[in-house]
Design an enzyme around this catalytic site. Structure first.
Site, PDB file in Angstrom:
ATOM      1  N   MET A  25       6.895  10.896   0.204  1.00  0.00           N
ATOM      2  CA  MET A  25       7.340  10.618   1.563  1.00  0.00           C
ATOM      3  C   MET A  25       8.846  10.627   1.722  1.00  0.00           C
ATOM      4  SD  MET A  25       4.764   7.534   2.584  1.00  0.00           S
ATOM      5  CE  MET A  25       5.750   7.122   4.035  1.00  0.00           C
ATOM      6  N   LYS A  43      17.067   4.443   0.503  1.00  0.00           N
ATOM      7  CA  LYS A  43      15.760   5.103   0.499  1.00  0.00           C
ATOM      8  C   LYS A  43      15.577   5.783   1.848  1.00  0.00           C
ATOM      9  CE  LYS A  43      12.380   2.534  -1.176  1.00  0.00           C
ATOM     10  NZ  LYS A  43      11.526   1.353  -1.509  1.00  0.00           N
ATOM     11  N   ASP A 138       0.737  -6.507  -3.194  1.00  0.00           N
ATOM     12  CA  ASP A 138       0.732  -5.458  -4.218  1.00  0.00           C
ATOM     13  C   ASP A 138       1.580  -5.871  -5.418  1.00  0.00           C
ATOM     14  OD1 ASP A 138      -0.047  -3.035  -5.336  1.00  0.00           O
ATOM     15  OD2 ASP A 138       1.664  -1.936  -4.506  1.00  0.00           O
TER      16      ASP A 138
END
Length: 656
Positions: A25, A43, A138
């Protein structure tokens, strides 16, 4: 796009190089503040994905969640925004050190006192998130980062990374009913049912799994496939640490309680979990890091994620030491089955991310290893070794089997080493070159010792007796019936890497290394094709034959054969089945992030030979003998890998 960003200033941070471009992505850059000199990581979400509001929301959720938590154990977010081309970005702190996963790769297990110290640090940071009504969802070793710090007894401070799928109670980002988000080895039962059910006690479950892994060297539940993970997390009681190591009995209670199936039976809050950890242990300092910084990326799927798959972008930015130079990754190949390209996109589609991310971590550490497990096909027989140099396992050589193989005509061809060192690979270091193959600056040399390699790929006729003795070694393709003489002369395809390795071991051999395979195909003169300089003729060499292509009987190509007399010829190196090698995958160019190659018990091995089930290339293949690509070999692999495996065979090699 990525290289053009070098030198660009984004809100006072100048981009200086690329840290990681493996995510599906986006891309991760290293940056420096133009006046203060402060290091940072940027990012960037690719522009095409920035047009999708749901993807942008997931991406920026990481910034929103992390920025809301004022705790030294949470990675700091400096800024977020949108670039002129429409792509979203996040600016965050740059961290030296390595992830807990990187440390476990080096140590496998962590001393109990050090494990307690690390889990306490992580729990306190996660507790700060819980007090802000943020659930991580996560947590795993990839997302716990060890920053060197001489001021703490452990020698390192934990930073919690990657809040890309965090649950904010007031978030406008909805989680679809029935979706699962997380990493299978660490997901509580409620996350398998519906991500909306996750709360703070789900993070406690994940921390319990991480603690168990640090103590024992394996996760509480082992795959080998996604349904196995789901079934075990939901219905099976976890093993106690003392059942693996009696000295760990003090941890039985905290593991049993934190991994309870029902949310109500777990610790009610993170502070209760911390209070239950054993106390009074002498602190063991963290061992000094290796001289070469450990690179740990979290973009490729954690199947592993091979890597984290439910995150929005790679956390590699934090995982690469500030002392490590950044080297751009080579161009993507459409056939690349390293899960990194699939993983990040899978994060947006819920359950697909879970399928991409399960893994069998514990095999090979005192338990039977099921080898590679592909949905829709059985697994192999033995687990992934820890590195490319592997001693074959399995039964001792069987004289009767070796005699039968010799009678079937698969001769051992002697290959002499070059008179002087020969550097393998393609003839250019130009990173724009689209040809696959080791780059010269990787300096991969031909074998310096003589060896023997089989004249052609192992056929069904050769391996069928062995498969009858080892039914657990079945692959994704059924052997032809005994009455099919032509089918029995075709390469044995569809067998997982571990099964191929063990069959070679039964002959007193191994799978060939990449160096052995390529040198056998190219010789000291580095022929561009096994047969020489003549162009690839798809009518004479069976390659690029379309998506539904099937193999042909071995030795039927009149082009795909090396020069020499009958006792020197090697067949079907370029065409027919692609072939397993012994080696873990290495990128064509040096300096690339290769942490995804072995993540837990999921590994990627190098295939050699041109693709069979693929369309014809637009341009002539100039150096076909150099072509190489990775394929998921052990652990839990995506269905795409199983499809590829249907045209993958092997041949054996041995020292001379």
């Amino acid at each position: 796009m990525s290289d053009r960003m070098i030198g660009v200033v984004i809100n006072n941070y100048r981009i200086v190089d690329v840290l990681d471009r493996s995510g599906g992505m986006g891309i991760v850059y290293r940056a420096v503040h133009v006046t203060m000199g402060q290091r940072a990581v940027i990012k960037q979400l690719y522009p095409q994905y920035s047009q999708n509001p749901s993807m942008v929301a997931r991406f920026l959720n990481e910034a929103r969640a992390a920025a809301a938590i004022d705790d030294p154990g949470i990675v700091k977010i400096f800024d977020q925004g949108t670039l002129p081309d429409g792509s979203a970005y996040i600016t965050m702190e740059h961290l030296p050190g390595t992830s807990l996963r990187g440390h476990l790769r080096q140590a496998t297990r962590v001393a109990p006192d050090l494990a307690v110290a690390f889990i306490r640090q992580a729990a306190r940071a996660v507790g700060a998130a819980h007090r802000m009504n943020i659930v991580h969802r996560d947590l795993k070793p990839e997302n716990l980062f060890l920053c060197p710090d001489p001021d703490v007894p452990e020698g390192a401070r934990i930073k919690v990374l990657d809040f890309g799928i965090a649950k904010l109670v007031d978030s406008p980002i909805g989680t679809q009913t029935g979706t699962q988000m997380g990493t299978p080895a660490y997901m509580g039962p409620e996350q398998w049912r519906n991500a909306k059910l996750a709360d703070a006690r789900s993070d406690i479950y994940s921390l319990g799994c991480i603690l168990f892994e640090m103590l024992t060297g394996r996760t509480p539940f082992l795959g080998p496939a996604i349904p196995d993970f789901m079934d075990q997390h939901r219905f099976r009681e976890p093993p106690l640490p003392s059942s693996i190591d009696q000295s760990l009995a003090a941890f039985d209670h905290v593991i049993q309680r934190s991994l309870a199936k029902s949310l109500d039976d777990r610790f009610a809050a993170i502070d209760d979990f911390v209070a239950a950890l054993p106390r009074g242990m002498h602190t063991t300092p963290l061992p000094a890091p290796p001289a070469t910084p450990v690179r740990q990326a979290t973009a490729p799927a954690d199947v592993s994620s091979s890597l984290p798959v439910s995150t929005t972008l790679s956390s590699a930015a934090a995982s690469i030491s500030s002392a490590a130079p950044a080297t751009p990754r080579p161009r993507k190949r459409t056939t690349l089955l390293a899960l990194s390209a699939v993983a990040a996109v899978a994060a947006i589609v819920g359950v697909a991310a879970v399928v991409a991310s399960g893994r069998d971590r514990g095999a090979g550490r005192g338990e039977a290893d099921a080898g590679a497990s592909f949905p829709g096909g059985p697994g192999g027989t033995a687990g992934a070794p820890s590195g490319p140099a592997v001693t074959p396992t399995g039964p001792p050589p069987t004289p009767a089997l070796q005699t039968a193989v010799a009678e079937l005509g698969n001769r051992w061809i002697a290959v002499a080493p070059p008179a002087r060192p020969v550097v393998l690979g393609i003839r250019t270091d130009d990173p724009r070159d689209t040809v696959s193959g080791f780059r010269p600056r990787r300096h991969v040399e031909a074998p310096s010792r003589p060896f023997e390699i089989q004249a052609h790929e192992v056929t069904w006729a050769e391996i069928k007796p062995w498969l009858e003795q080892h039914p657990q070694a079945k692959g994704v393709v059924a052997p032809p019936p005994t009455t099919d003489a032509e089918g029995l002369r075709r390469p044995a395809v569809g067998l997982p890497w571990a099964s191929a390795r063990d069959y070679c071991a039964s002959l007193g051999a191994t799978l060939p290394t990449e160096e052995q395979w390529e040198y056998a195909a190219r010789g000291s003169e580095l022929r561009p094709h096994p047969w020489g300089t003549a162009r690839l003729d798809l009518g004479r060499t069976h390659a690029y034959a379309g998506p539904n292509a099937a193999t042909r009987p071995v030795m039927t190509s009149d082009q795909d054969v090396t020069p020499g007399g009958p006792a020197e010829r090697i067949y079907d190196l370029a065409g027919n089945a692609q072939e397993w090698t012994l080696d873990l995958w290495r990128e064509d160019e040096p300096g690339q992030d290769e942490s995804w190659v072995q993540e837990g018990d999921t590994s990627f091995r190098a295939l050699r030979g041109l693709p069979l089930a693929s369309a014809s290339p637009a341009h002539a293949v100039e150096e076909g003998a150099a072509y190489r690509e990775p394929l998921c070999a052990t652990g839990v692999c995506l269905p795409k890998a199983a499809n590829h495996l249907r045209t993958v065979g092997f041949r054996c090699a041995r020292a001379k």
